[in-house]
Design a protein around this motif. Structure first.
Motif, PDB file in Angstrom:
ATOM      1  N   GLN A 164       0.834  -1.200   0.000  1.00  0.00           N
ATOM      2  CA  GLN A 164       0.000   0.000   0.000  1.00  0.00           C
ATOM      3  C   GLN A 164       0.871   1.254   0.000  1.00  0.00           C
ATOM      4  N   ARG A 165       1.930   1.230   0.786  1.00  0.00           N
ATOM      5  CA  ARG A 165       2.727   2.468   0.815  1.00  0.00           C
ATOM      6  C   ARG A 165       3.506   2.649  -0.476  1.00  0.00           C
ATOM      7  N   ILE A 166       3.848   1.527  -1.148  1.00  0.00           N
ATOM      8  CA  ILE A 166       4.477   1.666  -2.461  1.00  0.00           C
ATOM      9  C   ILE A 166       3.498   2.331  -3.431  1.00  0.00           C
ATOM     10  N   ILE A 167       2.244   1.847  -3.412  1.00  0.00           N
ATOM     11  CA  ILE A 167       1.222   2.423  -4.303  1.00  0.00           C
ATOM     12  C   ILE A 167       0.967   3.889  -3.970  1.00  0.00           C
ATOM     13  N   ASP A 168       1.011   4.213  -2.684  1.00  0.00           N
ATOM     14  CA  ASP A 168       0.766   5.592  -2.256  1.00  0.00           C
ATOM     15  C   ASP A 168       1.936   6.529  -2.556  1.00  0.00           C
ATOM     16  N   GLY A 169       3.024   5.978  -3.088  1.00  0.00           N
ATOM     17  CA  GLY A 169       4.174   6.812  -3.411  1.00  0.00           C
ATOM     18  C   GLY A 169       5.108   7.022  -2.238  1.00  0.00           C
ATOM     19  N   ASN A 170       4.906   6.282  -1.173  1.00  0.00           N
ATOM     20  CA  ASN A 170       5.771   6.418   0.001  1.00  0.00           C
ATOM     21  C   ASN A 170       6.736   5.238   0.151  1.00  0.00           C
ATOM     22  N   GLY A 171       6.850   4.442  -0.899  1.00  0.00           N
ATOM     23  CA  GLY A 171       7.694   3.258  -0.818  1.00  0.00           C
ATOM     24  C   GLY A 171       9.177   3.608  -0.788  1.00  0.00           C
ATOM     25  N   ARG A 172       9.954   2.673  -0.279  1.00  0.00           N
ATOM     26  CA  ARG A 172      11.402   2.839  -0.262  1.00  0.00           C
ATOM     27  C   ARG A 172      11.999   1.724  -1.098  1.00  0.00           C
ATOM     28  N   ARG A 173      13.166   1.948  -1.631  1.00  0.00           N
ATOM     29  CA  ARG A 173      13.871   0.901  -2.388  1.00  0.00           C
ATOM     30  C   ARG A 173      13.950  -0.400  -1.580  1.00  0.00           C
ATOM     31  N   ALA A 174      14.283  -0.229  -0.316  1.00  0.00           N
ATOM     32  CA  ALA A 174      14.487  -1.414   0.526  1.00  0.00           C
ATOM     33  C   ALA A 174      13.207  -2.211   0.722  1.00  0.00           C
ATOM     34  N   ASP A 175      12.074  -1.628   0.319  1.00  0.00           N
ATOM     35  CA  ASP A 175      10.797  -2.332   0.510  1.00  0.00           C
ATOM     36  C   ASP A 175      10.723  -3.623  -0.298  1.00  0.00           C
ATOM     37  N   LEU A 176      11.397  -3.637  -1.453  1.00  0.00           N
ATOM     38  CA  LEU A 176      11.346  -4.850  -2.273  1.00  0.00           C
ATOM     39  C   LEU A 176      12.012  -6.012  -1.538  1.00  0.00           C
ATOM     40  N   ALA A 177      13.161  -5.734  -0.940  1.00  0.00           N
ATOM     41  CA  ALA A 177      13.847  -6.767  -0.169  1.00  0.00           C
ATOM     42  C   ALA A 177      13.046  -7.117   1.084  1.00  0.00           C
ATOM     43  N   LEU A 178      12.432  -6.106   1.647  1.00  0.00           N
ATOM     44  CA  LEU A 178      11.636  -6.327   2.860  1.00  0.00           C
ATOM     45  C   LEU A 178      10.437  -7.227   2.552  1.00  0.00           C
ATOM     46  N   LEU A 179       9.790  -6.977   1.411  1.00  0.00           N
ATOM     47  CA  LEU A 179       8.673  -7.838   1.001  1.00  0.00           C
ATOM     48  C   LEU A 179       9.146  -9.294   0.913  1.00  0.00           C
ATOM     49  N   MET A 180      10.263  -9.492   0.258  1.00  0.00           N
ATOM     50  CA  MET A 180      10.752 -10.859   0.077  1.00  0.00           C
ATOM     51  C   MET A 180      11.153 -11.483   1.410  1.00  0.00           C
ATOM     52  N   ASP A 181      11.665 -10.658   2.303  1.00  0.00           N
ATOM     53  CA  ASP A 181      12.057 -11.177   3.609  1.00  0.00           C
ATOM     54  C   ASP A 181      10.836 -11.636   4.415  1.00  0.00           C
ATOM     55  N   VAL A 182       9.775 -10.828   4.373  1.00  0.00           N
ATOM     56  CA  VAL A 182       8.551 -11.230   5.078  1.00  0.00           C
ATOM     57  C   VAL A 182       7.987 -12.492   4.428  1.00  0.00           C
ATOM     58  N   CYS A 183       8.006 -12.528   3.089  1.00  0.00           N
ATOM     59  CA  CYS A 183       7.543 -13.728   2.379  1.00  0.00           C
ATOM     60  C   CYS A 183       8.323 -14.963   2.837  1.00  0.00           C
ATOM     61  N   ASP A 184       9.622 -14.790   2.946  1.00  0.00           N
ATOM     62  CA  ASP A 184      10.480 -15.907   3.323  1.00  0.00           C
ATOM     63  C   ASP A 184      10.186 -16.400   4.746  1.00  0.00           C
ATOM     64  N   ASN A 185       9.735 -15.485   5.591  1.00  0.00           N
ATOM     65  CA  ASN A 185       9.373 -15.876   6.960  1.00  0.00           C
ATOM     66  C   ASN A 185       8.071 -16.673   7.005  1.00  0.00           C
ATOM     67  N   ILE A 186       7.212 -16.444   6.009  1.00  0.00           N
ATOM     68  CA  ILE A 186       5.961 -17.194   5.951  1.00  0.00           C
ATOM     69  C   ILE A 186       6.183 -18.511   5.223  1.00  0.00           C
ATOM     70  N   SER A 187       6.967 -18.447   4.135  1.00  0.00           N
ATOM     71  CA  SER A 187       7.173 -19.600   3.281  1.00  0.00           C
ATOM     72  C   SER A 187       8.663 -19.722   2.953  1.00  0.00           C
ATOM     73  N   PRO A 188       9.411 -20.400   3.808  1.00  0.00           N
ATOM     74  CA  PRO A 188      10.870 -20.443   3.674  1.00  0.00           C
ATOM     75  C   PRO A 188      11.320 -20.896   2.280  1.00  0.00           C
ATOM     76  N   GLY A 189      12.194 -20.093   1.678  1.00  0.00           N
ATOM     77  CA  GLY A 189      12.722 -20.432   0.366  1.00  0.00           C
ATOM     78  C   GLY A 189      11.851 -19.944  -0.774  1.00  0.00           C
ATOM     79  N   ILE A 190      10.613 -19.524  -0.456  1.00  0.00           N
ATOM     80  CA  ILE A 190       9.675 -19.023  -1.470  1.00  0.00           C
ATOM     81  C   ILE A 190       9.665 -19.931  -2.696  1.00  0.00           C
ATOM     82  N   ALA A 191       9.492 -21.216  -2.468  1.00  0.00           N
ATOM     83  CA  ALA A 191       9.557 -22.189  -3.554  1.00  0.00           C
ATOM     84  C   ALA A 191       8.156 -22.686  -3.887  1.00  0.00           C
TER      85      ALA A 191
END
Lengths: 436, 203
Positions: free
Chosen positions: A363-390
């Motif tokens: 949402q904050r990316i869409i709102d124009g408040n996103g940060r570059r690091a958000d992409l890595a942060l998204l993947m990190d949170v994903c990895d915590n839910i589903s290790p390896g994102i496979a």
């Protein structure tokens, strides 16, 4: 080869939902036939048919039926009619237009396995489906097809209409059982709570999807082999797919399982009819919101479970959502993630916290408040839910809802990096935030 | 506005009698309470707790989990506009925005006259008919902003008597004639069904 309509044959019959209409079109003949067979023979036909569960996981129904531990009674049947997968509503139409077919399927399952009572759990929001099922049950009781001493035999089974109250997670079979016991619909840990062994009230319970059971009368009437001859093993018979989104002719279609391709369904004249306004395909979801997304290069894959699994996604419950070139991928991704965030039951912290974090970051990316690091942060949170994102996903959660929220992000974050970039703006000199 | 009335209490007992365990009737009974009052009152939850023999806190625990149960008064017409992915792709956000502007309410709010509550909701299962909505769980398909205005005008003028009041789901109830009922399969009654044992028992 022309393929018979198995589950949707009565959708065009005006009074197909009534007992008169159902009987006139061959209804309840399978029940009469089955009562002349032994229960084991009925079970055997379903095994021969190789009918895969139509609810999402695609497990063979005949095999699942064999999982009840011997000697433990009573056994229950729970019908999963809590269909809520974004992109499809095949079960709702089956409930509305052919409720007797489902009821007959339930009775056949109960007869085959010695299930003493059936609970038909219909999604709360499906008011019309509930009234059609209630009316059908009332007629079927009156006519002696359901209840005490069915058709004068010693077979006695009640089919009880139960209805939900709005919770996607209840479509997960152990959550469905919790809900049917009057509790919050939170999944149970498997093992030990495999429903066939420890289900409703702790007793052996078969949980089957509406479409799965709606196939059973045809299988008994025509034989398991006739069913297995349709489609491409192990994906036998027909399946009902919903095609929605940016196509000319959105609709719900019964097609041969395993041979029809995504291109046939999305582009075919008699089905989806191609991309609207002569546009081009950007992406499509092949099997409901939980499924990783597919693209142009996947169009010629057949709708066959094994093939689609190996290609990195799933057919799920048969929901195909098509996006054309005008689609804002970041917003579409956010939309699906928001769904899982709202529908998380809150039992497991990686999902409860993770899905809402994913939604907020997008949402904050869409709102124009996103940060570059958000992409890595998204993947990190994903990895915590589903290790390896496979794929198939690993999970840190009890049920697959959490990993489902990972699918849309993993599908688009690299492929459509430019669209994320457009929201994030030029790379700045800002130091990336360490996320661990 | 309170406990289940006598008629509904009779229906409640009928529903409870179908389950091997009383608590299983909780969700259907909460729907019954919502049908009676338009929302689920504390008094109704206490009454249901008595009926199914659990504590009121357990009833609240279940009730509060499910989206459809409203624990405060809502409009006579609950307008749920779908914003699932298929509807999102075909203009759901614009439709929700239009609805909120037109009725002067925001997400989940109720109009001052108590007629309408509007809410953006997750997929309501009409994806090929996007964008879609439900009014008291009755569908409207492929809804344009003009369609929406016409629908609201029709409801205001009383032309949509087919839409029942909020809380009513199926207009037909299941009713099991006593002489036809097999009865609930009690957990304690660990019997192999007769038709199975006759056939050489369990596979």
């Amino acid at each position: 080869m022309s393929i018979p309509k198995i589950t949707t044959a009565r959708w065009d019959v005006e009074d197909g939902h009534t007992l008169a209409g159902y009987e006139r079109t061959g209804g309840y003949s399978a029940l009469k036939k089955a009562l002349e067979m032994t229960p084991a023979e009925v079970h055997e036909e379903v095994k021969t048919a190789s009918l895969l569960g139509r609810g999402g996981a695609g497990f063979p129904a005949g095999v699942k039926w064999g999982f009840c531990p011997p000697g433990v009674w009573p056994r229950y049947l729970v019908v999963n009619g809590d269909e809520s997968e974004p992109g499809t509503y095949k079960d709702r139409i089956m409930l509305e237009r052919d409720p007797h077919q489902l009821i007959e399927g339930c009775l056949l399952a109960c007869y085959a396995l010695g299930l003493s009572q059936c609970f038909l759990y219909v999604r709360g929001e499906m008011a019309h489906g509930q009234e059609r099922v209630a009316a059908a049950l009332n007629e079927a009781y009156e006519a002696g097809y359901v209840g005490k001493n069915i058709l004068g035999t010693e077979v006695s089974v009640d089919v009880v209409l139960h209805w939900g109250a709005g919770a996607y997670i209840v479509g997960e079979e152990t959550a469905l059982i919790e809900s049917l016991e009057g509790n919050r619909g939170m999944p149970r840990l498997k093992p030990p709570f495999f429903p066939a062994a420890i289900g409703l009230y702790g007793k052996p319970t078969i949980v089957n999807n509406v479409e799965t059971l709606s196939n059973i009368p045809w299988i008994i009437n025509n034989g398991g082999q006739a069913f297995a001859d349709i489609g491409e093993a192990p994906s036998t018979g027909t399946r009902v797919f919903a095609v929605s989104g940016h196509v000319n002719n959105p609709g719900v279609f019964e097609v041969e399982f395993g041979t029809t391709t995504f291109r046939d369904l999305i582009m075919g004249e008699e089905y989806g009819g191609g991309i609207r306004n002569g546009g081009s395909l950007k992406a499509f979801i092949p099997g409901g919101a939980s499924a990783p997304w597919f693209f142009e290069e996947h169009l010629d894959l057949p709708l066959e479970k094994g093939t689609v699994d190996r290609a990195g996604s799933m057919l799920g419950s048969g929901a195909i959502v098509v996006m054309d070139q005008t689609t804002d991928i970041v917003k579409a991704c956010h939309n699906v993630v928001r769904f899982f965030s709202r529908e998380s039951c809150g039992k497991c912290s990686p999902c409860r916290e993770g899905t809402s974090w994913l939604e907020k970051i997008l949402q904050r990316i869409i709102d124009g408040n996103g940060r570059r690091a958000d992409l890595a942060l998204l993947m990190d949170v994903c990895d915590n839910i589903s290790p390896g994102i496979a794929w198939p996903p690993k999970q840190t959660t009890i049920c697959p809802l959490g990993p489902s929220a990972v699918s849309p992000i993993a599908s688009v974050i690299e492929r459509f990096a430019d669209e994320f970039d457009a929201y994030l703006g030029e790379p700045s000199t800002e130091q990336a935030v360490e996320v661990r | 506005m309170a406990r289940l009335n006598a008629d509904n209490e009779r229906i409640a007992h009928e529903i409870i009698g179908r389950y091997p365990r009383k608590k299983s009737a909780l969700i259907p009974l909460l729907h019954l309470a919502q049908e009676q009052d338009g929302w689920v009152t504390d008094e109704a939850m206490s009454h249901i707790a008595d009926l199914v023999e659990v504590t009121p806190a357990e009833v609240l625990g279940t009730c509060s989990f499910y989206e459809m149960f409203k624990r405060h008064p809502v409009g006579d017409y609950h307008v749920n506009i779908c914003h699932g992915i298929a509807c999102h792709l075909l203009g759901a956000d614009e439709l929700i925005h239009h609805a909120e502007e037109t009725l002067g309410v925001k997400g989940g709010g109720t109009t001052d006259d108590g007629r309408f509550t509007v809410e953006g909701v997750e997929c309501i299962a009409a994806c090929t008919e996007a964008p879609c909505l439900q009014v008291n769980y009755r569908f409207a398909n492929k809804v344009t902003t003009q369609d929406f205005d016409a629908l609201i005008a029709d409801i205001r003028s009383g032309a949509r008597s087919d839409i029942p009041p909020h809380g009513t789901l199926a207009k037909t109830r299941q009713s099991i004639p006593e002489e036809r009922a097999a009865g609930p399969a009690l957990v304690e009654d660990a019997q192999e069904p007769a038709w199975l044992s006759r056939n050489g028992s369990d596979q």
